[in-house]
Design a protein around this motif. Structure first.
Motif, PDB file in Angstrom:
ATOM      1  N   GLN A  18     -52.910  -7.307   6.326  1.00  0.00           N
ATOM      2  CA  GLN A  18     -51.653  -6.587   6.501  1.00  0.00           C
ATOM      3  C   GLN A  18     -51.547  -5.264   5.725  1.00  0.00           C
ATOM      4  O   GLN A  18     -50.676  -4.457   5.993  1.00  0.00           O
ATOM      5  CB  GLN A  18     -50.460  -7.474   6.138  1.00  0.00           C
ATOM      6  CG  GLN A  18     -49.828  -8.089   7.376  1.00  0.00           C
ATOM      7  CD  GLN A  18     -50.239  -9.513   7.539  1.00  0.00           C
ATOM      8  OE1 GLN A  18     -50.368 -10.245   6.562  1.00  0.00           O
ATOM      9  NE2 GLN A  18     -50.428  -9.960   8.765  1.00  0.00           N
ATOM     10  N   GLY A  19     -52.403  -5.097   4.754  1.00  0.00           N
ATOM     11  CA  GLY A  19     -52.450  -3.836   4.020  1.00  0.00           C
ATOM     12  C   GLY A  19     -51.120  -3.417   3.412  1.00  0.00           C
ATOM     13  O   GLY A  19     -50.219  -4.226   3.203  1.00  0.00           O
ATOM     14  N   ARG A  20     -50.980  -2.125   3.147  1.00  0.00           N
ATOM     15  CA  ARG A  20     -49.813  -1.633   2.428  1.00  0.00           C
ATOM     16  C   ARG A  20     -48.577  -1.505   3.310  1.00  0.00           C
ATOM     17  O   ARG A  20     -47.505  -1.168   2.841  1.00  0.00           O
ATOM     18  CB  ARG A  20     -50.136  -0.308   1.742  1.00  0.00           C
ATOM     19  CG  ARG A  20     -50.191   0.871   2.681  1.00  0.00           C
ATOM     20  CD  ARG A  20     -50.726   2.126   2.041  1.00  0.00           C
ATOM     21  NE  ARG A  20     -50.800   3.174   3.034  1.00  0.00           N
ATOM     22  CZ  ARG A  20     -49.831   4.073   3.237  1.00  0.00           C
ATOM     23  NH1 ARG A  20     -48.766   4.087   2.491  1.00  0.00           N
ATOM     24  NH2 ARG A  20     -49.954   4.969   4.191  1.00  0.00           N
ATOM     25  N   VAL A  75     -38.363  -8.588  15.768  1.00  0.00           N
ATOM     26  CA  VAL A  75     -39.712  -8.247  16.236  1.00  0.00           C
ATOM     27  C   VAL A  75     -40.606  -7.842  15.049  1.00  0.00           C
ATOM     28  O   VAL A  75     -41.778  -8.219  14.988  1.00  0.00           O
ATOM     29  CB  VAL A  75     -39.646  -7.127  17.298  1.00  0.00           C
ATOM     30  CG1 VAL A  75     -41.029  -6.560  17.590  1.00  0.00           C
ATOM     31  CG2 VAL A  75     -39.008  -7.666  18.582  1.00  0.00           C
ATOM     32  N   ALA A  76     -40.039  -7.088  14.095  1.00  0.00           N
ATOM     33  CA  ALA A  76     -40.825  -6.646  12.940  1.00  0.00           C
ATOM     34  C   ALA A  76     -41.202  -7.807  12.022  1.00  0.00           C
ATOM     35  O   ALA A  76     -42.074  -7.668  11.153  1.00  0.00           O
ATOM     36  CB  ALA A  76     -40.056  -5.582  12.155  1.00  0.00           C
ATOM     37  N   SER A  82     -51.110  -8.838  17.964  1.00  0.00           N
ATOM     38  CA  SER A  82     -50.700  -7.453  17.708  1.00  0.00           C
ATOM     39  C   SER A  82     -49.730  -7.020  18.793  1.00  0.00           C
ATOM     40  O   SER A  82     -49.769  -7.500  19.915  1.00  0.00           O
ATOM     41  CB  SER A  82     -51.916  -6.529  17.712  1.00  0.00           C
ATOM     42  OG  SER A  82     -52.514  -6.555  18.992  1.00  0.00           O
ATOM     43  N   ASP A  83     -48.812  -6.157  18.426  1.00  0.00           N
ATOM     44  CA  ASP A  83     -47.839  -5.621  19.375  1.00  0.00           C
ATOM     45  C   ASP A  83     -47.329  -4.283  18.845  1.00  0.00           C
ATOM     46  O   ASP A  83     -46.146  -3.960  18.943  1.00  0.00           O
ATOM     47  CB  ASP A  83     -46.689  -6.625  19.561  1.00  0.00           C
ATOM     48  CG  ASP A  83     -45.899  -6.365  20.847  1.00  0.00           C
ATOM     49  OD1 ASP A  83     -46.349  -5.520  21.653  1.00  0.00           O
ATOM     50  OD2 ASP A  83     -44.844  -6.987  21.045  1.00  0.00           O
ATOM     51  N   ALA A  84     -48.276  -3.503  18.254  1.00  0.00           N
ATOM     52  CA  ALA A  84     -47.916  -2.268  17.565  1.00  0.00           C
ATOM     53  C   ALA A  84     -47.111  -1.280  18.417  1.00  0.00           C
ATOM     54  O   ALA A  84     -46.138  -0.703  17.907  1.00  0.00           O
ATOM     55  CB  ALA A  84     -49.164  -1.592  17.008  1.00  0.00           C
ATOM     56  N   PRO A  85     -47.448  -1.055  19.694  1.00  0.00           N
ATOM     57  CA  PRO A  85     -46.679  -0.058  20.454  1.00  0.00           C
ATOM     58  C   PRO A  85     -45.193  -0.436  20.577  1.00  0.00           C
ATOM     59  O   PRO A  85     -44.335   0.444  20.539  1.00  0.00           O
ATOM     60  CB  PRO A  85     -47.347  -0.066  21.841  1.00  0.00           C
ATOM     61  CG  PRO A  85     -48.708  -0.657  21.622  1.00  0.00           C
ATOM     62  CD  PRO A  85     -48.552  -1.616  20.487  1.00  0.00           C
TER      63      PRO A  85
ATOM     64  N   LEU B  63     -42.226 -13.428  23.140  1.00  0.00           N
ATOM     65  CA  LEU B  63     -41.062 -13.469  22.235  1.00  0.00           C
ATOM     66  C   LEU B  63     -40.530 -12.064  21.960  1.00  0.00           C
ATOM     67  O   LEU B  63     -39.314 -11.831  21.981  1.00  0.00           O
ATOM     68  CB  LEU B  63     -41.435 -14.168  20.925  1.00  0.00           C
ATOM     69  CG  LEU B  63     -41.752 -15.671  21.025  1.00  0.00           C
ATOM     70  CD1 LEU B  63     -42.253 -16.201  19.679  1.00  0.00           C
ATOM     71  CD2 LEU B  63     -40.515 -16.459  21.469  1.00  0.00           C
ATOM     72  N   ASP B  64     -41.437 -11.122  21.704  1.00  0.00           N
ATOM     73  CA  ASP B  64     -41.005  -9.744  21.451  1.00  0.00           C
ATOM     74  C   ASP B  64     -40.300  -9.180  22.690  1.00  0.00           C
ATOM     75  O   ASP B  64     -39.244  -8.537  22.588  1.00  0.00           O
ATOM     76  CB  ASP B  64     -42.209  -8.854  21.113  1.00  0.00           C
ATOM     77  CG  ASP B  64     -42.723  -9.078  19.693  1.00  0.00           C
ATOM     78  OD1 ASP B  64     -42.134  -9.898  18.970  1.00  0.00           O
ATOM     79  OD2 ASP B  64     -43.719  -8.434  19.308  1.00  0.00           O
ATOM     80  N   CYS B  65     -40.900  -9.427  23.856  1.00  0.00           N
ATOM     81  CA  CYS B  65     -40.338  -8.889  25.089  1.00  0.00           C
ATOM     82  C   CYS B  65     -38.935  -9.450  25.344  1.00  0.00           C
ATOM     83  O   CYS B  65     -38.029  -8.722  25.747  1.00  0.00           O
ATOM     84  CB  CYS B  65     -41.278  -9.214  26.250  1.00  0.00           C
ATOM     85  SG  CYS B  65     -40.920  -8.305  27.757  1.00  0.00           S
TER      86      CYS B  65
END
Lengths: 141, 141, 141, 141
Positions: A18-20, A75-76, A82-85, B63-65
């Motif tokens: 997850q990094g910074r 969502v966050a 992954s779902d970055a966009p 779930l995000d959608c």
């Protein structure tokens, strides 16, 4: 809130994937739920004001902002796969909703405490969204 | 659903202020709530599959959608005052979430009916968002 | 909406574990999302009325009803594992919210089309909740 | 969070109409949003566990609990007009959802930190709902 601890407890956290981004995102999640509550309460307080008919644009921004903030905070909070966009697009929508709501509430801040407090929560959330976006690699559009 | 009738019953409708955006937006609101339900049900059905461990990315997208669709359908249902930048930003986030989810569900469509149906609902919603965006004057970013 | 098809596509459906509750629950899920949208739009339309200051109780019921309906439609869309006590408690809360909102909107139905339509959507949802509750074995409290 | 300040800033607060329910309700609203976030994060963390197939009931409770908590925290944040029967019904649904989720997460608390933290957030919220209910005059059913 348990946000930061929950991020640390995710199975992916040990692997360091997850990094910074974690800290900025954690602040953003907290700010989003705080802002959703403040906007809901501010819309309701505006509704109880004698001059409600002059506050309909403020109520509209409050209600929209609350909806966007709940979706963004939720969502966050997910990190599996992954779902970055989508996270980025939501953070941009949330920053915009918070900025507009902070501006409108700010116009009534001098004589309505609920608008002053709500503007404060919105401004904090807009800033937290911008910082989370920067950490995630910036705007896509 | 009562979407189209509710738009016609808004005090602003008589004044004609809503123009031709109404139809595209109405279809988008209906598609968003349909898609939110389908994604919620698909995430739950994936969870009940024997090979759930291979479907975690699909559940994440579902779930995000669902969250983005509920927020979009709700915000797009408001017409009092103006909040165009937020509506547009949400429509873009929703189109993206639906596009990604349709793609992932499409990969499982051949052997899981819930993914096939969900991909269909997501594709319809992505298209409806794009058309509503075009009617609202297009993308801002 | 894809509700009925999504229920049929759940891995548990083939095993016949869902029984006759399916149809009543499917109607309830559809009614809940329709009602959530109608209530959101009615609150917004009330806000745009010249006499908004007389409609604040109606807006309060609308907003609460929309929130309860979204939660109910979402939770009722899940079938994996079991969570009957929560589904039942939510159906009862939703029936109550819809009943109260239908009553208040009904008082303004003669001169505001949005309240007439919203009262209709609320009454349908209250009835659908009651029938889904009956099929799930009735009230617990 | 701004919860307590927002309650104090409501136009009705000066008139003292909210009485002692304020503090219990404020704690309940904060606990509900915290719990919604923890449950969302726990469902997502369970999904990333190698033995996800044994955690599907836990994920179901987490997701349902998150939805009920958001609705409860939002509805409980409104004070204009009255909607006591719905607030009470939701608090009961929320207490039940949190109790069940705390129990299930508690079973995995010894080897998964996210379930231990989530059980803690759920237990706090269940207690806060019970106290808010008592202050509002108790259960109706």
């Amino acid at each position: 809130m348990h946000v930061q601890q929950m991020i640390g407890a995710h199975p992916g956290a040990a692997a360091g994937v997850q990094g910074r981004a974690s800290e900025a995102l954690a602040r953003c999640i907290e700010a989003a739920f705080d802002c959703a509550q403040a906007c809901t309460a501010c819309a309701d307080a505006c509704l109880a004001e004698p001059r409600v008919s002059e506050l309909t644009q403020c109520i509209r921004f409050d209600l929209d902002c609350a909806d966007v903030c709940v979706a963004t905070g939720t969502v966050a909070s997910r990190r599996t796969g992954s779902d970055a966009p989508v996270v980025r697009a939501l953070l941009q929508a949330c920053e915009e909703a918070c900025r507009l709501c902070a501006q409108e509430c700010g116009r009534h801040a001098h004589d309505m405490a609920h608008c002053r407090l709500c503007a404060e929560a919105c401004a904090m959330c807009a800033r937290a969204c911008a910082e989370a976006l920067a950490d995630l690699g910036g705007r896509t559009h």
